[in-house]
Design a protein around this motif. Structure first.
Motif, short mmCIF file in Angstrom:
data_model
loop_
_atom_site.label_atom_id
_atom_site.label_comp_id
_atom_site.label_asym_id
_atom_site.label_seq_id
_atom_site.Cartn_x
_atom_site.Cartn_y
_atom_site.Cartn_z
N TYR A 49 7.83 9.26 -2.46
CA TYR A 49 8.44 10.03 -3.54
C TYR A 49 9.94 10.08 -3.23
O TYR A 49 10.38 10.79 -2.35
CB TYR A 49 7.84 11.44 -3.58
CG TYR A 49 8.24 12.25 -4.78
CD1 TYR A 49 7.74 11.94 -6.04
CD2 TYR A 49 9.09 13.34 -4.65
CE1 TYR A 49 8.10 12.70 -7.14
CE2 TYR A 49 9.45 14.09 -5.74
CZ TYR A 49 8.95 13.77 -6.99
OH TYR A 49 9.29 14.51 -8.09
N SER A 50 10.69 9.30 -3.95
CA SER A 50 12.11 9.13 -3.61
C SER A 50 12.94 10.35 -3.96
O SER A 50 12.58 11.14 -4.83
CB SER A 50 12.67 7.91 -4.34
OG SER A 50 12.76 8.18 -5.73
N LEU A 51 14.08 10.46 -3.30
CA LEU A 51 15.03 11.54 -3.61
C LEU A 51 15.48 11.43 -5.06
O LEU A 51 15.58 12.43 -5.77
CB LEU A 51 16.23 11.48 -2.67
CG LEU A 51 17.34 12.49 -2.93
CD1 LEU A 51 16.82 13.92 -2.84
CD2 LEU A 51 18.49 12.28 -1.96
N ALA A 52 15.73 10.21 -5.52
CA ALA A 52 16.16 10.02 -6.91
C ALA A 52 15.12 10.57 -7.88
O ALA A 52 15.46 11.24 -8.87
CB ALA A 52 16.40 8.53 -7.17
N LYS A 53 13.83 10.33 -7.61
CA LYS A 53 12.76 10.84 -8.48
C LYS A 53 12.68 12.36 -8.39
O LYS A 53 12.50 13.04 -9.41
CB LYS A 53 11.42 10.21 -8.12
CG LYS A 53 10.30 10.62 -9.06
CD LYS A 53 9.18 9.63 -9.08
CE LYS A 53 8.00 10.06 -9.91
NZ LYS A 53 8.27 10.69 -11.17
N ALA A 54 12.83 12.92 -7.19
CA ALA A 54 12.80 14.37 -7.03
C ALA A 54 13.94 15.04 -7.79
O ALA A 54 13.77 16.10 -8.39
CB ALA A 54 12.85 14.73 -5.54
N ILE A 55 15.11 14.40 -7.80
CA ILE A 55 16.24 14.92 -8.56
C ILE A 55 15.93 14.85 -10.05
O ILE A 55 16.12 15.82 -10.79
CB ILE A 55 17.54 14.15 -8.22
CG1 ILE A 55 18.00 14.47 -6.79
CG2 ILE A 55 18.65 14.49 -9.23
CD1 ILE A 55 19.13 13.59 -6.29
N ARG A 56 15.42 13.69 -10.51
CA ARG A 56 15.07 13.52 -11.93
C ARG A 56 14.03 14.54 -12.37
O ARG A 56 14.07 15.06 -13.47
CB ARG A 56 14.53 12.11 -12.19
CG ARG A 56 15.57 11.12 -12.61
CD ARG A 56 14.97 9.84 -13.18
NE ARG A 56 13.84 9.30 -12.43
CZ ARG A 56 13.95 8.46 -11.39
NH1 ARG A 56 15.13 8.06 -10.98
NH2 ARG A 56 12.88 8.02 -10.79
N ASP A 57 13.06 14.82 -11.47
CA ASP A 57 11.98 15.76 -11.80
C ASP A 57 12.40 17.22 -11.67
O ASP A 57 11.61 18.12 -11.96
CB ASP A 57 10.77 15.49 -10.92
CG ASP A 57 10.10 14.16 -11.23
OD1 ASP A 57 10.40 13.56 -12.28
OD2 ASP A 57 9.27 13.71 -10.40
N GLY A 58 13.62 17.46 -11.20
CA GLY A 58 14.13 18.82 -11.11
C GLY A 58 13.76 19.59 -9.87
O GLY A 58 13.96 20.80 -9.79
#
Length: 162
Positions: A49-58
Motif C-alpha cells: 500500500y504505497s504512500l501515494a495511495k495512502a495520500i490519495r485515500d486521505g
C-alpha cells in the motif's frame, strides 16, 4: 518486525532465527534494501500500500516542505544551516501550536499537542543539534528545559531522532 528493511543483514536474520519464531511478520514502508548495485526489492511482499495511495485515500496528509525564497545554502557553514533549519522549523511549529489551540477552542474539541521531529545524520550530529536547541542562544533558552527523547532509528547508520 517494524522497519524490517533495516534487519536484512545476514547477522540480523541469524539472531532473529535463533529465537525460533513461529511466524515472522515484517512491516516496512520501504520493501527493499539498498546495496552498492542499487535497490533490491523484497520477494515476499504479501500486500503493498504505497504512500501515494495512502495520500490519495486521505489517510496521510500531503507532505509539505518549507523553503526560503532565493536561499543559497552555499553561503552558510553546515552549523549555520543546522541553526537556520531548526529555527525555521520551530517557528512553523509554534504557529501550528497556536492554530491547533484556536481550532480546538472554536470546535470545543480536545487539543492536539504537536511535536517536532528532528532527524540527524549521526549520533554525534544529534548531540550537537540537541546542544544547540538547549542553548541559551536558541530562542533565548526557551527550549533548554524541555524533555528530550533520543531514539536510534537506524543502528547501522547511527542516525537518531531527537
Amino acid at each position: 518486525m517494524d522497519e524490517s528493511h533495516h534487519y536484512r543483514a545476514d547477522r540480523g536474520l541469524e539472531v532473529i532465527n535463533e529465537l525460533n519464531p513461529v511466524i515472522g511478520l515484517e512491516l516496512t514502508a520501504t520493501p527493499q534494501v539498498e546495496r552498492s548495485g542499487g535497490a533490491i526489492k523484497f520477494k515476499n511482499v504479501v500486500y503493498e500500500y504505497s504512500l501515494a495511495k495512502a495520500i490519495r485515500d486521505g489517510y496521510v496528509k500531503e507532505p509539505a516542505v518549507a523553503t526560503r525564497r532565493d536561499f543559497d545554502p552555499s553561503h552558510y557553514t553546515p552549523e549555520d544551516l543546522d541553526r537556520i533549519k531548526l529555527e525555521d522549523g520551530i517557528r512553523l511549529h509554534e504557529d501550528a501550536k497556536v492554530a491547533l489551540d484556536i481550532f480546538a477552542r472554536d470546535m470545543k474539541a480536545n487539543p492536539v499537542k504537536p511535536f517536532v521531529l528532528v532527524v540527524s545524520q549521526s549520533t554525534e550530529h544529534a548531540g550537537r543539534l540537541k546542544e544547540m536547541i538547549a542553548s541559551k542562544g536558541f530562542f533565548d533558552g526557551y527550549y533548554a528545559t524541555r524533555s528530550w527523547k533520543s531514539i536510534p532509528i537506524n543502528p547501522a547508520a547511527k542516525r537518531m531522532i531527537i
